[in-house]
Design an enzyme around this catalytic site. Structure first.
Site, PDB file in Angstrom:
ATOM      1  N   LEU A  40      37.416  37.227  46.687  1.00  0.00           N
ATOM      2  CA  LEU A  40      37.749  36.730  45.354  1.00  0.00           C
ATOM      3  C   LEU A  40      39.268  36.734  45.253  1.00  0.00           C
ATOM      4  O   LEU A  40      39.909  37.732  45.606  1.00  0.00           O
ATOM      5  CB  LEU A  40      37.133  37.596  44.258  1.00  0.00           C
ATOM      6  CG  LEU A  40      35.611  37.494  44.063  1.00  0.00           C
ATOM      7  CD1 LEU A  40      35.142  38.508  43.034  1.00  0.00           C
ATOM      8  CD2 LEU A  40      35.214  36.093  43.638  1.00  0.00           C
ATOM      9  N   ASP A  41      39.838  35.643  44.769  1.00  0.00           N
ATOM     10  CA  ASP A  41      41.296  35.566  44.729  1.00  0.00           C
ATOM     11  C   ASP A  41      41.870  36.513  43.685  1.00  0.00           C
ATOM     12  O   ASP A  41      41.148  37.228  42.987  1.00  0.00           O
ATOM     13  CB  ASP A  41      41.756  34.125  44.492  1.00  0.00           C
ATOM     14  CG  ASP A  41      41.175  33.539  43.218  1.00  0.00           C
ATOM     15  OD1 ASP A  41      40.815  34.320  42.325  1.00  0.00           O
ATOM     16  OD2 ASP A  41      41.082  32.310  43.109  1.00  0.00           O
ATOM     17  N   LEU A  42      43.175  36.488  43.570  1.00  0.00           N
ATOM     18  CA  LEU A  42      43.873  37.473  42.743  1.00  0.00           C
ATOM     19  C   LEU A  42      43.417  37.461  41.294  1.00  0.00           C
ATOM     20  O   LEU A  42      43.182  38.515  40.693  1.00  0.00           O
ATOM     21  CB  LEU A  42      45.384  37.215  42.824  1.00  0.00           C
ATOM     22  CG  LEU A  42      46.288  38.126  41.989  1.00  0.00           C
ATOM     23  CD1 LEU A  42      46.242  39.545  42.518  1.00  0.00           C
ATOM     24  CD2 LEU A  42      47.721  37.604  41.989  1.00  0.00           C
TER      25      LEU A  42
END
Length: 402
Positions: free
Chosen positions: A124-126
């Site tokens: 999951l990205d930032l």
């Protein structure tokens, strides 16, 4: 893999090549042991940190047999433990990696210290949040990430812009964005709220590929700007009521029922209960029971009852001191005296007392009383006009003192 590093001593130059005839690849073996992902293992091998039977490896195209000894940074790699899986609610602002070159906080830095080394299933990205699966089995992580596995991912996105359900339905046929083709996506428009600069949309998306930033890029291609993205489910595992930052281990029975086809039989967990349970992070989550250890604690219930009675007394509404005329009142003897409340009272002149009931007989001083008895003078000095002269009253009888 054997635990004793001195079992066979230093390997001969041809020993590594001979081991390539059978076994499993070294990257897969280390990933299954929970050392690192396959890509990270390849980087470790390129850096000269992995050795097989005492000889440093220069290529990941090497297979490991059951009797071989693998070491990473001089430490023997233990036999892989049974597969374990964890559900983690990733909050926004964390990077899904073990080490970030930019120094940003990572997911694995926030995990409890008593957990084994874990690998994320996908990323999951930032700025994304929601369900993130973690496992100690690198082979299981790799199997769950592959699009060929067909595990469905479900997201909920909040975006700014305007769109119709008809345009979202076109995503079922797939879409190509900047030369990258994305597979079928089911999207449903949940909620739209009008605002001064457009509309806030809530969209639920279901997909099976999970490519890098797939949801954001697809919605941006439709003219929407995603400002919040939550992953609700990954395959048979859902986020549920897991709070942000919390982690929970999946039970062995669930792993056997749901993921047995992705795990080697010798790595399947046994038992029914999970090995690890999270302790509450905040003291307010768990209330310690009261333990009456001394005499003072036994008197506490009485004190509490007194406090409750005082609180009820304070919360009781104040009754009006002026009763309405239509309300019936009762004296001490239980007699009803509505009339006393409803009967109008006469107004008297200032300085004069209430009239007394008429008494028969004569007053001292003789002389009949003229008419009914008038009001008695008060204790104040008599007035100059209309005052009775001093002396005995006419009509006899004993007058009452004022």
């Amino acid at each position: 893999m054997v635990h004793d590093p001195h079992r066979n001593g230093p390997a001969a130059p041809g020993q590594v090549a001979a081991s390539a005839a059978g076994g499993e690849r070294v990257a897969k073996a280390l990933a299954r042991a929970g050392v690192a992902s396959r890509r990270e293992v390849e980087r470790l091998i390129a850096a000269g940190r992995v050795a097989l039977n005492g000889q440093l490896l220069t290529t990941p195209a090497v297979k490991v047999d059951a009797g071989d000894v693998l070491t990473v940074d001089g430490r023997v790699v233990n036999e892989p433990e049974p597969a374990r899986l964890f559900r983690y609610h990733k909050p926004p602002g964390l990077v899904t990696t073990h080490k970030d070159p930019q120094g940003r906080p990572t997911v694995f830095e926030t995990l409890p210290k008593d957990l084994p080394r874990l690998i994320s299933v996908g990323r999951l990205d930032l700025n994304s949040e929601g369900l993130l699966l973690l496992t100690n089995d690198g082979g299981l992580a790799r199997a769950l990430e592959l699009p060929a596995t067909g595990l469905v991912r479900r997201y909920r996105a909040r975006a700014r812009g305007r769109i119709s359900q008809a345009r979202l339905d076109r995503l079922k046929d797939g879409i190509t964005v900047e030369g990258v083709h994305y597979g079928p996506i089911e999207a449903s428009l949940d909620k739209a709220r009008e605002g001064p600069q457009g509309a806030n949309l809530w969209i639920t998306l279901t997909l099976a590929e999970g490519k890098n930033r797939e949801v954001r890029r697809v919605l941006e291609a439709l003219g929407l700007r995603v400002n919040r993205l939550i992953r609700l489910a990954y395959g048979p595992f859902a986020l549920g009521a897991l709070a942000a930052g919390d982690i929970e281990e999946v039970g062995p029975r669930v792993i056997r029922e749901q993921l047995a086809e992705f795990i080697a039989p010798q790595n399947l967990p046994k038992g029914e209960r999970a090995q690890w349970r999270q302790k509450p992070l905040l003291p307010s989550r768990e209330k310690a029971p009261a333990e009456p250890t001394d005499e003072g604690s036994r008197r506490q219930p009485a004190k509490q009852s007194i406090d409750r009675s005082r609180r009820r007394e304070a919360e009781r509404p104040v009754k009006s001191l002026i009763r309405p005329a239509s309300q019936a009142t009762f004296s001490r003897k239980g007699r009803r005296d509505e009339e006393a409340e409803t009967k109008p009272k006469k107004a008297y002149k200032a300085g004069w007392a209430k009239p007394k009931p008429k008494r028969s007989g004569s007053r001292p001083g003789g002389g009949p009383s003229a008419g009914p008895r008038g009001p008695r003078p008060s204790a104040s000095p008599p007035r100059s006009s209309g005052a009775r002269p001093p002396g005995p009253r006419p009509g006899g009888g004993r007058g009452r003192r004022g």
